[in-house]
Design a protein around this motif. Structure first.
Motif, PDB file in Angstrom:
ATOM      1  N   GLN A 104       6.361  10.402 -11.311  1.00  0.00           N
ATOM      2  CA  GLN A 104       6.572   8.956 -11.280  1.00  0.00           C
ATOM      3  C   GLN A 104       5.464   8.179 -11.985  1.00  0.00           C
ATOM      4  O   GLN A 104       5.733   7.189 -12.675  1.00  0.00           O
ATOM      5  CB  GLN A 104       6.695   8.483  -9.828  1.00  0.00           C
ATOM      6  CG  GLN A 104       7.139   7.045  -9.682  1.00  0.00           C
ATOM      7  CD  GLN A 104       8.475   6.812 -10.352  1.00  0.00           C
ATOM      8  OE1 GLN A 104       9.453   7.478 -10.061  1.00  0.00           O
ATOM      9  NE2 GLN A 104       8.523   5.879 -11.279  1.00  0.00           N
ATOM     10  N   ALA A 105       4.221   8.607 -11.798  1.00  0.00           N
ATOM     11  CA  ALA A 105       3.117   7.910 -12.457  1.00  0.00           C
ATOM     12  C   ALA A 105       3.271   7.959 -13.968  1.00  0.00           C
ATOM     13  O   ALA A 105       3.025   6.975 -14.676  1.00  0.00           O
ATOM     14  CB  ALA A 105       1.779   8.535 -12.046  1.00  0.00           C
ATOM     15  N   LEU A 106       3.712   9.119 -14.466  1.00  0.00           N
ATOM     16  CA  LEU A 106       3.937   9.263 -15.911  1.00  0.00           C
ATOM     17  C   LEU A 106       5.102   8.406 -16.385  1.00  0.00           C
ATOM     18  O   LEU A 106       5.016   7.704 -17.387  1.00  0.00           O
ATOM     19  CB  LEU A 106       4.173  10.740 -16.224  1.00  0.00           C
ATOM     20  CG  LEU A 106       4.652  11.203 -17.599  1.00  0.00           C
ATOM     21  CD1 LEU A 106       6.149  11.131 -17.761  1.00  0.00           C
ATOM     22  CD2 LEU A 106       3.932  10.488 -18.718  1.00  0.00           C
TER      23      LEU A 106
ATOM     24  N   ALA B 292      10.898   4.873  -1.208  1.00  0.00           N
ATOM     25  CA  ALA B 292      11.402   6.182  -0.793  1.00  0.00           C
ATOM     26  C   ALA B 292      10.295   7.227  -0.789  1.00  0.00           C
ATOM     27  O   ALA B 292      10.248   8.092   0.088  1.00  0.00           O
ATOM     28  CB  ALA B 292      12.537   6.617  -1.724  1.00  0.00           C
ATOM     29  N   PHE B 293       9.400   7.144  -1.782  1.00  0.00           N
ATOM     30  CA  PHE B 293       8.402   8.191  -1.975  1.00  0.00           C
ATOM     31  C   PHE B 293       7.066   7.904  -1.293  1.00  0.00           C
ATOM     32  O   PHE B 293       6.289   8.814  -1.060  1.00  0.00           O
ATOM     33  CB  PHE B 293       8.157   8.408  -3.466  1.00  0.00           C
ATOM     34  CG  PHE B 293       9.310   9.054  -4.180  1.00  0.00           C
ATOM     35  CD1 PHE B 293      10.307   9.704  -3.472  1.00  0.00           C
ATOM     36  CD2 PHE B 293       9.401   9.018  -5.561  1.00  0.00           C
ATOM     37  CE1 PHE B 293      11.376  10.304  -4.117  1.00  0.00           C
ATOM     38  CE2 PHE B 293      10.463   9.615  -6.230  1.00  0.00           C
ATOM     39  CZ  PHE B 293      11.458  10.262  -5.504  1.00  0.00           C
ATOM     40  N   GLY B 294       6.775   6.640  -0.994  1.00  0.00           N
ATOM     41  CA  GLY B 294       5.496   6.285  -0.385  1.00  0.00           C
ATOM     42  C   GLY B 294       5.203   7.053   0.884  1.00  0.00           C
ATOM     43  O   GLY B 294       4.131   7.669   1.017  1.00  0.00           O
ATOM     44  N   PRO B 295       6.130   7.056   1.865  1.00  0.00           N
ATOM     45  CA  PRO B 295       5.876   7.814   3.101  1.00  0.00           C
ATOM     46  C   PRO B 295       5.690   9.308   2.854  1.00  0.00           C
ATOM     47  O   PRO B 295       4.887   9.959   3.533  1.00  0.00           O
ATOM     48  CB  PRO B 295       7.140   7.550   3.929  1.00  0.00           C
ATOM     49  CG  PRO B 295       7.672   6.256   3.410  1.00  0.00           C
ATOM     50  CD  PRO B 295       7.362   6.254   1.942  1.00  0.00           C
TER      51      PRO B 295
ATOM     52  N   LEU C 115       0.828  -1.209   0.000  1.00  0.00           N
ATOM     53  CA  LEU C 115       0.000   0.000   0.000  1.00  0.00           C
ATOM     54  C   LEU C 115       0.858   1.254   0.000  1.00  0.00           C
ATOM     55  O   LEU C 115       0.557   2.239  -0.676  1.00  0.00           O
ATOM     56  CB  LEU C 115      -0.931   0.001   1.217  1.00  0.00           C
ATOM     57  CG  LEU C 115      -2.046  -1.051   1.235  1.00  0.00           C
ATOM     58  CD1 LEU C 115      -2.808  -0.982   2.550  1.00  0.00           C
ATOM     59  CD2 LEU C 115      -2.989  -0.881   0.069  1.00  0.00           C
ATOM     60  N   LEU C 116       1.963   1.212   0.753  1.00  0.00           N
ATOM     61  CA  LEU C 116       2.844   2.366   0.828  1.00  0.00           C
ATOM     62  C   LEU C 116       3.533   2.619  -0.516  1.00  0.00           C
ATOM     63  O   LEU C 116       3.668   3.759  -0.961  1.00  0.00           O
ATOM     64  CB  LEU C 116       3.886   2.154   1.929  1.00  0.00           C
ATOM     65  CG  LEU C 116       4.524   3.409   2.524  1.00  0.00           C
ATOM     66  CD1 LEU C 116       3.465   4.330   3.100  1.00  0.00           C
ATOM     67  CD2 LEU C 116       5.530   3.013   3.595  1.00  0.00           C
ATOM     68  N   VAL C 117       3.975   1.537  -1.176  1.00  0.00           N
ATOM     69  CA  VAL C 117       4.583   1.655  -2.506  1.00  0.00           C
ATOM     70  C   VAL C 117       3.577   2.238  -3.494  1.00  0.00           C
ATOM     71  O   VAL C 117       3.917   3.044  -4.359  1.00  0.00           O
ATOM     72  CB  VAL C 117       5.096   0.287  -2.991  1.00  0.00           C
ATOM     73  CG1 VAL C 117       5.515   0.337  -4.451  1.00  0.00           C
ATOM     74  CG2 VAL C 117       6.278  -0.169  -2.139  1.00  0.00           C
ATOM     75  N   THR C 118       2.315   1.851  -3.349  1.00  0.00           N
ATOM     76  CA  THR C 118       1.255   2.352  -4.225  1.00  0.00           C
ATOM     77  C   THR C 118       1.121   3.862  -4.105  1.00  0.00           C
ATOM     78  O   THR C 118       0.983   4.574  -5.108  1.00  0.00           O
ATOM     79  CB  THR C 118      -0.089   1.677  -3.890  1.00  0.00           C
ATOM     80  OG1 THR C 118       0.051   0.264  -4.024  1.00  0.00           O
ATOM     81  CG2 THR C 118      -1.187   2.156  -4.827  1.00  0.00           C
ATOM     82  N   PHE C 119       1.156   4.378  -2.883  1.00  0.00           N
ATOM     83  CA  PHE C 119       1.120   5.837  -2.685  1.00  0.00           C
ATOM     84  C   PHE C 119       2.266   6.501  -3.443  1.00  0.00           C
ATOM     85  O   PHE C 119       2.102   7.558  -4.043  1.00  0.00           O
ATOM     86  CB  PHE C 119       1.245   6.173  -1.193  1.00  0.00           C
ATOM     87  CG  PHE C 119      -0.053   6.138  -0.443  1.00  0.00           C
ATOM     88  CD1 PHE C 119      -1.075   7.014  -0.761  1.00  0.00           C
ATOM     89  CD2 PHE C 119      -0.252   5.231   0.575  1.00  0.00           C
ATOM     90  CE1 PHE C 119      -2.277   6.992  -0.075  1.00  0.00           C
ATOM     91  CE2 PHE C 119      -1.451   5.194   1.273  1.00  0.00           C
ATOM     92  CZ  PHE C 119      -2.465   6.077   0.956  1.00  0.00           C
ATOM     93  N   GLY C 120       3.443   5.867  -3.433  1.00  0.00           N
ATOM     94  CA  GLY C 120       4.618   6.475  -4.028  1.00  0.00           C
ATOM     95  C   GLY C 120       4.645   6.451  -5.535  1.00  0.00           C
ATOM     96  O   GLY C 120       5.277   7.298  -6.165  1.00  0.00           O
ATOM     97  N   ILE C 121       3.970   5.475  -6.151  1.00  0.00           N
ATOM     98  CA  ILE C 121       4.061   5.303  -7.599  1.00  0.00           C
ATOM     99  C   ILE C 121       2.833   5.814  -8.341  1.00  0.00           C
ATOM    100  O   ILE C 121       2.945   6.463  -9.384  1.00  0.00           O
ATOM    101  CB  ILE C 121       4.275   3.803  -7.951  1.00  0.00           C
ATOM    102  CG1 ILE C 121       5.641   3.348  -7.429  1.00  0.00           C
ATOM    103  CG2 ILE C 121       4.191   3.566  -9.450  1.00  0.00           C
ATOM    104  CD1 ILE C 121       5.894   1.865  -7.615  1.00  0.00           C
ATOM    105  N   ILE C 122       1.650   5.567  -7.811  1.00  0.00           N
ATOM    106  CA  ILE C 122       0.412   5.736  -8.575  1.00  0.00           C
ATOM    107  C   ILE C 122      -0.106   7.172  -8.619  1.00  0.00           C
ATOM    108  O   ILE C 122      -0.567   7.652  -9.649  1.00  0.00           O
ATOM    109  CB  ILE C 122      -0.690   4.807  -7.999  1.00  0.00           C
ATOM    110  CG1 ILE C 122      -0.277   3.351  -8.119  1.00  0.00           C
ATOM    111  CG2 ILE C 122      -2.024   5.053  -8.709  1.00  0.00           C
ATOM    112  CD1 ILE C 122      -0.153   2.825  -9.524  1.00  0.00           C
TER     113      ILE C 122
END
Length: 444
Positions: A283-285, A148-151, A1-8
């Motif tokens: 990142q999403a792009l 790195a970016f999720g939090p 879930l945390l990785v999802t925040f960082g990427i999506i």
């Protein structure tokens, strides 16, 4: 879930930085304009992002992968003419996505100019350095990026929620704008109100990238995290609207409602968090573009290029040539437009085309793969087409600001179409001029 925040959610999650500013522009701040604008944002996020992409389109995963090419792979046997809309959708998504990183990062960095003594600081060099660092970081894989970016994104959305809720508690009457009547009134009665849809559309431009990134995080992770993300986004939009309504009847005059709702003592930390979040907005792009080109190669729409898998995580890839192309395009954008305000005028046109093409392919998926009732499918798609065609018409006015994009898009379209047709002709020749079916020949 945390990785999802960082990427999506980088793209759609940083929209509060510029959407309401773009809607208000240089117009006098009135209740009709503010209520109508926030009402349109609410229903756009509900119909387009939540209903179309989160609930429906995410079901169209091709062995865990998302994006318009994955959708095409699922439905290509049901329509011979689906090649053109597929290529058109992929082309516009890839081309218009080049403006996403510069507009997001520039919107945050320009907040520095709100600090006393830094009003005249040049932000373009700062944006170039940040973007260059981000693209260099891609070679280490989206898993490391996500960790790195999720939090940071979790902090970002929490900040959006708290800042918005603070203003809503002071002016709860703004919640009346949920009523769709205010949006209808803006589009039909406000002078040139319909054309404001071009600015409203900026609130949902990350939805296509969200679907393209499906393979990086998984459907359920996206659906669970979207609940929190949507609440945070809408709370912040309504909070900005509440602040606007306290301004009497002046104009924004270059001010950004996003930074205006911050307490004075929080301005510097807020700008830092916003800048970090907009780094992730790219990142999403970027990761979505990797998926897009990888799927294009698998379906013979793109020449073979080097693809790396920096981690053992399924679906996470890195394509150096695409990374370099995007970096070069982003740097050119920031050098040409210089500020986020100028980029707002050019942003969004091509994404409306990509969304229309996705809607067309989605109709085949619902009819033939999920076998939904044709009348239900027709009713759903009618709603999507009405909304998206309205956005498209409103965004047509942006052609004059982005005419140079058309050459880039034409180039990508021709590469994909010519490569696809050439491979088809080549397979036809290898297989004895049609004596053996192309599918059988390729499998052999």
């Amino acid at each position: 879930l945390l990785v999802t925040f960082g990427i999506i959610y980088g793209d759609i999650g940083t929209s509060p930085l510029y959407v309401l500013k773009a809607i208000i522009g240089t117009k006098p701040i009135t209740q009709e304009l503010v209520y109508g604008g926030i009402s349109c944002i609410f229903w756009t996020l509900t119909i387009q992002t939540t209903f179309k992409y989160i609930l429906l389109t995410l079901q169209a995963d091709n062995h865990g992968e998302g994006g318009i090419f994955s959708l095409y792979a699922l439905v290509k046997r049901y329509g011979k003419k689906l090649v053109i809309p597929t290529i058109l959708g992929a082309t516009t998504l890839l081309a218009d996505g080049i403006i996403t990183p510069p507009i997001s990062v520039a919107s945050a960095v320009e907040g520095i100019q709100n600090i006393k003594g830094l009003e005249t600081i040049q932000t373009v060099p700062i944006v170039i350095v940040i973007l260059s660092f981000l693209f260099f970081f891609q070679r280490f894989g989206t898993e490391s990026v996500g960790k790195a970016f999720g939090p940071i994104m979790l902090i970002w959305f929490s900040m959006l929620f708290i800042l918005g809720a603070r203003m809503i508690l002071e002016h709860p009457e703004v919640m009346k704008a949920i009523n769709p009547y205010y949006g209808y009134k803006l589009l039909t009665h406000y002078p040139k109100g319909f054309w404001l849809l071009g600015a409203v559309f900026l609130a949902t431009t990350g939805a296509e990238a969200l679907y393209s990134d499906l393979g990086h995080c998984g459907r359920e992770n996206i659906r669970i995290t979207w609940i929190y993300v949507k609440i945070a986004l809408l709370t912040n939009y309504f909070g900005q609207s509440a602040w606007l309504l306290t301004q009497g009847n002046p104009m924004l005059e270059g001010r950004n409602p996003f930074y205006e709702i911050m307490p004075g003592w929080f301005l510097i930390p807020g700008i830092i968090i916003a800048t970090m979040a907009t780094i992730i907005a790219s990142q999403a792009l970027i990761s979505g573009s990797y998926t897009l080109i990888n799927e294009a190669m698998n379906l013979n729409f793109w020449p073979r290029v080097k693809v790396r898998q920096p981690t053992d995580h399924k679906g996470q890839i890195y394509i150096p040539s695409v990374n370099n192309l995007l970096w070069f395009g982003c740097i050119l954008m920031i050098l040409y437009f210089r500020s986020s305000e100028h980029m707002e005028a050019a942003y969004g046109f091509s994404i409306t085309v990509a969304m229309l093409m996705t809607t067309l392919l989605l109709s085949y998926f619902l009819l033939f793969k999920l076998k939904w009732n044709k009348y239900l499918v027709f009713a759903i798609l009618t709603v999507f087409f009405v909304v998206e065609v309205s956005f498209f018409i409103a965004n047509v006015a942006k052609i004059k600001e982005r005419w140079m994009f058309l050459f880039f898009e034409l180039g990508i379209f021709l590469v994909m179409y010519i490569w696809y047709e050439a491979r088809k002709l080549n397979n036809y020749k290898i297989c004895g001029f049609g004596q053996i079916r192309s599918e059988d020949c390729i499998s052999q």
